[in-house]
Each structure stands twice: as C-alpha cells, then as structure tokens.
Motif scaffolding. Structure first.
Motif, PDB file in Angstrom:
ATOM      1  N   ASN A  27       0.855  -1.107  -0.146  1.00 47.75           N
ATOM      2  CA  ASN A  27      -0.155  -0.038   0.101  1.00 47.75           C
ATOM      3  C   ASN A  27       0.991   1.311   0.011  1.00 47.75           C
ATOM      4  O   ASN A  27       2.101   1.362  -0.085  1.00 47.75           O
ATOM      5  N   ASP A  28       0.204   2.571  -0.093  1.00 48.73           N
ATOM      6  CA  ASP A  28       0.989   3.508  -0.266  1.00 48.73           C
ATOM      7  C   ASP A  28       1.720   4.100   0.992  1.00 48.73           C
ATOM      8  O   ASP A  28       2.249   5.249   1.323  1.00 48.73           O
ATOM      9  N   ARG A  29       1.663   3.234   2.296  1.00 49.08           N
ATOM     10  CA  ARG A  29       2.497   3.326   3.320  1.00 49.08           C
ATOM     11  C   ARG A  29       3.777   2.453   3.168  1.00 49.08           C
ATOM     12  O   ARG A  29       4.588   2.253   4.238  1.00 49.08           O
ATOM     13  N   LEU A  30       3.857   1.807   2.063  1.00 50.51           N
ATOM     14  CA  LEU A  30       4.965   0.928   1.947  1.00 50.51           C
ATOM     15  C   LEU A  30       4.908  -0.199   2.687  1.00 50.51           C
ATOM     16  O   LEU A  30       5.877  -0.852   3.079  1.00 50.51           O
ATOM     17  N   GLU A  31       3.745  -0.664   3.110  1.00 47.19           N
ATOM     18  CA  GLU A  31       3.465  -1.969   3.946  1.00 47.19           C
ATOM     19  C   GLU A  31       2.876  -3.050   2.993  1.00 47.19           C
ATOM     20  O   GLU A  31       2.216  -2.575   2.156  1.00 47.19           O
ATOM     21  N   THR A  32       3.284  -4.192   3.686  1.00 42.74           N
ATOM     22  CA  THR A  32       2.528  -5.306   2.922  1.00 42.74           C
ATOM     23  C   THR A  32       1.161  -5.462   2.913  1.00 42.74           C
ATOM     24  O   THR A  32       0.829  -5.775   4.148  1.00 42.74           O
ATOM     25  N   SER A  33       0.369  -5.320   1.983  1.00 38.46           N
ATOM     26  CA  SER A  33      -1.009  -5.570   2.097  1.00 38.46           C
ATOM     27  C   SER A  33      -1.587  -7.020   1.845  1.00 38.46           C
ATOM     28  O   SER A  33      -2.560  -7.634   2.239  1.00 38.46           O
ATOM     29  N   PRO A 210       2.992   8.636  -8.277  1.00 34.20           N
ATOM     30  CA  PRO A 210       4.262   9.377  -8.207  1.00 34.20           C
ATOM     31  C   PRO A 210       4.258  10.432  -7.201  1.00 34.20           C
ATOM     32  O   PRO A 210       5.585  11.027  -6.917  1.00 34.20           O
ATOM     33  N   ASP A 211       3.264  10.753  -6.739  1.00 32.91           N
ATOM     34  CA  ASP A 211       3.222  11.739  -5.411  1.00 32.91           C
ATOM     35  C   ASP A 211       4.317  11.128  -4.098  1.00 32.91           C
ATOM     36  O   ASP A 211       4.480  11.659  -3.348  1.00 32.91           O
ATOM     37  N   ALA A 221       9.168  13.517 -14.414  1.00 35.11           N
ATOM     38  CA  ALA A 221       9.368  12.290 -15.568  1.00 35.11           C
ATOM     39  C   ALA A 221       8.628  11.184 -15.512  1.00 35.11           C
ATOM     40  O   ALA A 221       8.088  10.634 -16.651  1.00 35.11           O
ATOM     41  N   VAL A 222       8.260  10.585 -14.398  1.00 33.40           N
ATOM     42  CA  VAL A 222       7.433   9.316 -14.006  1.00 33.40           C
ATOM     43  C   VAL A 222       6.019   9.602 -14.647  1.00 33.40           C
ATOM     44  O   VAL A 222       5.377   8.806 -15.362  1.00 33.40           O
ATOM     45  N   ILE A 223       5.398  10.742 -14.175  1.00 30.22           N
ATOM     46  CA  ILE A 223       4.099  11.219 -14.618  1.00 30.22           C
ATOM     47  C   ILE A 223       4.216  11.044 -16.247  1.00 30.22           C
ATOM     48  O   ILE A 223       3.170  10.638 -16.829  1.00 30.22           O
ATOM     49  N   GLU A 224       4.997  11.789 -16.907  1.00 29.57           N
ATOM     50  CA  GLU A 224       4.974  11.953 -18.435  1.00 29.57           C
ATOM     51  C   GLU A 224       5.235  10.360 -18.964  1.00 29.57           C
ATOM     52  O   GLU A 224       4.604  10.243 -19.842  1.00 29.57           O
TER      53      GLU A 224
END
Length: 333
Positions: A27-33, A210-211, A221-224
């Motif tokens: 997930n976006d907390r870099l935890e294993t979901s 990318p946020d 660059a990633v967004i593009e």
C-alpha cells in the motif's frame, strides 16, 4: 513457506500442470497488504525494468527536442512485437534521433509475433537489430548517452555512467540500497537487476502514485512516462498481450518480463503488485492478475473481463471441445 501453488491446469480431472510462485501487494504506506509465498524472494525484473530504464529519456526532454510523437516515445518502455506499426514508428525514430541502427547492442532478430515474422521470412528479409523487442530501449540508451556526453561504447556495461544512473533511479524507486541489488545480464545484453519481490511492488506503486516520489524532477518524468504508456498501450506489446490490455485501463501501470515476472500498480487504490511464476510461464499471467483484481474487489470489471477473455478458465482442444480447466489456487493473505 517460500512459494505456493498459484494456478493448476487439469485435463479430465487430472492435474496436468502446476504453476507455483509468489505474489506481493503493498500500500501507499509501503506496507505489505497482500502476500502469497515469500515476499523477500530475490527476483530479476527482466523487461519489467523497461519503464525504469526509460526514465532518463523522460528526464532529458528528448521527446520535445527531437520531435518525437508520444506514440513513438512509448517504445522506449516497450517490448515491441514487430507489428507493422511498431516497425514504422521505430524507422521514424531512427530518422529523428541521433542514433544509427548498427550502434544498437541488442542482437539482430525477427519479430516476436508470428504473423510479421512469417511474412518477413516469406519475403526473405534478413534479421535486424530494429526488430529485436528491446530496440526502443536501446535507442533511448544511445540518445541519452549523446545528450549527457556519455560514451556510446560500452553503454551496455554495468559500470557505464548510464547504467549507474539507472541503478540509482532503481534504488530510489525500490527503496533498496545499491549494495543490496543483485546485477546480472539480460537477454539483450544490458544489466538486469534483482531485488526482493516486495520492493518490486513498491517500485510499481510509485510509478502508479508518483506523489510518493520525493524528487520533484524524477516525479515529473515518471508522470510523463506513464501517461505515454497509457495513451499508447499497443506500442508496449500488441493486441492480445496482457501489458497492452492492462494499460488500456488508465488506472493501471503494468509491465511484464521474461521468466514469469509481472508487475503492476493501481492509481486509485494506491497499491503496487509484483508476482513471480517460478517455472517461468507467462501463459498464466492473465489468470493470476485477474484473480488478484477480483480478490481485492477491483471496480473496473471490463479490465477483468478482458483478462478472462485473453486466458479463459476452460481449456478447449483444437476442435473446440472442452477438455480441461485452468484454476487459480491462491488466496491473497
């Protein structure tokens, strides 16, 4: 347990093939979901690294400088299959970029897709570096070398400045220190990187969200890059291939690699996934990814339907008679 059964194929009730492996979702907390098997299993990205390897192109504003179309730019991230529209775009890129085909380090090859390959063989056409599925990536490499003043010779070696730049980007996105990244050699001759499966999932989470990337220049660059991939999904593979199918869904960033590795990120759900089929099979990717999406309650049912149509659960013989089944056997933990 290091691995589990992901998919079983049966014929007349008898198990004929078993595909074992592992899956990890973060997930976006870099935890294993979600976890199936060993999330720390070191795995080579293979061609799932191509979006990461293409980032220097998007950092250097090459697309605007050389007047590339966004469709052409998608080939920097692609494993193209040699269809006419792939070759036409690559030929166009050769005319625009400061690249000669003979400079590409990827081997001479015929297209991966059967129809264009057979057509070239009937016409007695010779293999070309441009037909190799990694040609777009290599064109990007050479272009960046000229933009940054790197030597062209040896751009495929791990100690080359370009490959060191890519390694640093990979370390940033994956949150794996460079000293802990295993480096091998890929099929096209350039470095290939292995990290824990969980960190591969983190990489694709950041591509989709990318946020989460602190470096604003890298974020842009990633967004593009991911926008180009979603806008032109058929350039990334071709029709009837899972990467192009998934990228038609603007909520998904996805790319597979050789020997059974597949990665994707979900933008709205803010999840990243990586999976590895240990027998190297790519045939069951659609089944596994469809099951993952079903198990997490993914809202875009059309994407799941496309996956199920690509690799149905019913096995039919050459006469169209039902003879067996393909069934997922894993539960996301």
């Amino acid at each position: 347990m290091n691995y589990v059964t992901l998919v079983e194929e049966t014929r007349a009730g008898l198990v004929e093939n078993v595909h074992i492996g592992m899956v990890c979702g973060v997930n976006d907390r870099l935890e294993t979901s979600y976890q199936v098997g060993n999330q720390d299993h070191y795995t080579y990205y293979r061609s799932a690294a191509k979006p990461i390897q293409a980032i220097p192109v998007f950092l250097a504003n090459v697309i605007t400088k050389y007047g590339l179309t966004r469709e052409e730019a998608a080939l920097f991230t692609a494993s193209h299959r040699g269809e006419t529209y792939h070759i036409d775009a690559l030929e166009s890129m050769l005319k625009k970029l400061p690249v000669n085909e003979d400079e590409l380090f990827c081997p001479h090859a015929y297209p991966l897709n059967v129809k264009p390959r057979e057509e070239m063989l009937r016409k007695n056409m010779v293999k070309r570096r441009l037909y190799h599925n990694c040609a777009g990536k290599h064109m990007g490499f050479i272009t960046i070398c000229r933009e940054f003043g790197y030597p062209i010779e040896g751009y495929w070696e791990v100690d080359h400045p370009l490959q060191q730049q890519i390694l640093k980007i990979l370390s940033t996105l994956s949150e794996v220190p460079i000293s802990e990244i295993t480096i091998g050699k890929d099929g096209c001759g350039v470095p290939v990187f292995a990290i824990p499966l969980r960190n591969m999932a983190i990489t694709y989470l950041k591509l989709a969200c990318p946020d989460l990337i602190e470096d604003s220049v890298l974020q842009k660059a990633v967004i593009e890059m991911t926008s180009v991939m979603n806008e032109h999904p058929f350039m990334i593979a071709s029709k009837q291939f899972i990467c192009s199918l998934l990228l038609q869904d603007e909520n998904i960033v996805a790319k597979g690699g050789a020997q059974g590795v597949y990665c994707f990120g979900l933008k709205n759900e803010r999840l990243g996934f990586a999976l590895k089929v240990l027998n190297g099979s790519e045939d069951v990717w659609p089944n596994i990814v469809a099951s993952i999406l079903e198990q997490i309650g993914y809202k875009n049912k059309e994407t799941i339907t496309r996956l199920r149509d690509l690799k149905p659960s019913i096995i039919k013989n050459d006469a169209g008679v039902e003879v067996g089944r393909v069934d997922e056997r894993f539960n996301l933990g």
